[in-house]
Design a protein around this motif. Structure first.
Motif, PDB file in Angstrom:
ATOM      1  N   LEU A  69       0.849  -1.180   0.000  1.00 31.99           N
ATOM      2  CA  LEU A  69       0.000   0.000   0.000  1.00 31.99           C
ATOM      3  C   LEU A  69       0.888   1.234   0.000  1.00 31.99           C
ATOM      4  O   LEU A  69       1.884   1.289   0.710  1.00 31.99           O
ATOM      5  N   ARG A  70       0.526   2.199  -0.812  1.00 31.49           N
ATOM      6  CA  ARG A  70       1.282   3.457  -0.840  1.00 31.49           C
ATOM      7  C   ARG A  70       0.463   4.527  -0.124  1.00 31.49           C
ATOM      8  O   ARG A  70      -0.715   4.706  -0.391  1.00 31.49           O
ATOM      9  N   CYS A  71       1.117   5.223   0.798  1.00 30.90           N
ATOM     10  CA  CYS A  71       0.471   6.270   1.575  1.00 30.90           C
ATOM     11  C   CYS A  71       1.338   7.522   1.536  1.00 30.90           C
ATOM     12  O   CYS A  71       2.542   7.438   1.329  1.00 30.90           O
ATOM     13  N   TYR A  72       0.682   8.650   1.779  1.00 31.01           N
ATOM     14  CA  TYR A  72       1.460   9.879   1.923  1.00 31.01           C
ATOM     15  C   TYR A  72       2.061   9.912   3.318  1.00 31.01           C
ATOM     16  O   TYR A  72       1.464   9.454   4.287  1.00 31.01           O
ATOM     17  N   THR A  73       3.257  10.455   3.401  1.00 29.40           N
ATOM     18  CA  THR A  73       3.894  10.711   4.677  1.00 29.40           C
ATOM     19  C   THR A  73       4.348  12.169   4.661  1.00 29.40           C
ATOM     20  O   THR A  73       4.685  12.706   3.602  1.00 29.40           O
ATOM     21  N   CYS A  74       4.312  12.805   5.808  1.00 29.13           N
ATOM     22  CA  CYS A  74       4.693  14.213   5.901  1.00 29.13           C
ATOM     23  C   CYS A  74       6.162  14.336   6.257  1.00 29.13           C
ATOM     24  O   CYS A  74       6.645  13.620   7.134  1.00 29.13           O
ATOM     25  N   LEU A  75       6.833  15.250   5.577  1.00 28.10           N
ATOM     26  CA  LEU A  75       8.208  15.549   5.932  1.00 28.10           C
ATOM     27  C   LEU A  75       8.230  16.207   7.312  1.00 28.10           C
ATOM     28  O   LEU A  75       9.020  15.867   8.167  1.00 28.10           O
ATOM     29  N   PHE A  76       7.319  17.146   7.531  1.00 29.93           N
ATOM     30  CA  PHE A  76       7.115  17.801   8.819  1.00 29.93           C
ATOM     31  C   PHE A  76       5.613  17.921   9.028  1.00 29.93           C
ATOM     32  O   PHE A  76       4.874  18.063   8.061  1.00 29.93           O
ATOM     33  N   PRO A  77       5.135  17.918  10.271  1.00 26.02           N
ATOM     34  CA  PRO A  77       3.700  18.166  10.484  1.00 26.02           C
ATOM     35  C   PRO A  77       3.345  19.558   9.973  1.00 26.02           C
ATOM     36  O   PRO A  77       4.184  20.444   9.944  1.00 26.02           O
ATOM     37  N   ALA A  78       2.112  19.746   9.548  1.00 21.18           N
ATOM     38  CA  ALA A  78       1.656  21.030   9.032  1.00 21.18           C
ATOM     39  C   ALA A  78       0.761  21.705  10.049  1.00 21.18           C
ATOM     40  O   ALA A  78       0.038  21.055  10.793  1.00 21.18           O
ATOM     41  N   ILE A  79       0.817  23.024  10.072  1.00 18.17           N
ATOM     42  CA  ILE A  79      -0.049  23.814  10.938  1.00 18.17           C
ATOM     43  C   ILE A  79      -1.128  24.419  10.058  1.00 18.17           C
ATOM     44  O   ILE A  79      -0.857  24.927   8.973  1.00 18.17           O
ATOM     45  N   THR A  80      -2.373  24.344  10.529  1.00 12.58           N
ATOM     46  CA  THR A  80      -3.501  24.851   9.767  1.00 12.58           C
ATOM     47  C   THR A  80      -3.243  26.273   9.297  1.00 12.58           C
ATOM     48  O   THR A  80      -2.618  27.031  10.023  1.00 12.58           O
ATOM     49  N   PRO A  81      -3.693  26.674   8.142  1.00 14.54           N
ATOM     50  CA  PRO A  81      -4.516  25.977   7.150  1.00 14.54           C
ATOM     51  C   PRO A  81      -3.687  25.272   6.079  1.00 14.54           C
ATOM     52  O   PRO A  81      -4.227  24.857   5.069  1.00 14.54           O
TER      53      PRO A  81
END
Length: 125
Positions: free
Chosen positions: A20-32
């Protein structure tokens, strides 16, 4: 000829193990904003995870973080509290099991369900 055909049918009926291929974040994102995401092949038996965490400290505006990754099934559907970066976070994990299904930065319904208790607590102060 019949033996070759039988072998072909047998091979076609075996389950294929495609990661399964999923997205992974390089760094967490802050809204928005959404995070810098990259496709990643997950280990067997893992699913795609999208996690939303709302952090608060005192009367400051809430900080909303979005994370994406692969996860074991036991992490799916979890919610709870964690402390990081000097903030108390309420998090919710959601999983899916199709390629790159954890693409959306957030779901308004999920955010609202996390913010409502926060606003109620702040209103009682």
């Amino acid at each position: 000829m019949v033996g070759s055909f039988g072998l072909l049918v047998l091979l076609c009926s075996l389950p294929s193990v495609v990661p399964l291929r999923c997205y992974t974040c390089l760094f967490p994102a802050i809204t928005p904003l959404d995070c810098l995401k990259f496709p990643l092949e997950c280990p067997p038996e893992q699913r795609c995870l999208a996690s939303t965490a709302i952090g608060t400290r005192g009367d400051a505006y809430p900080v909303i973080l979005y994370e994406k990754s692969c996860a074991v099934a036991s992490q799916c559907g979890l919610s709870g509290q964690k402390y990081a970066m000097g903030l108390n976070f309420t998090y919710t994990n959601e999983c899916c099991d199709t390629d790159l299904c954890n693409t959306a930065p957030y779901r308004p319904g999920a955010i609202l369900s996390l913010l409502l208790p926060l606003f109620l607590v702040l209103a009682l102060w």
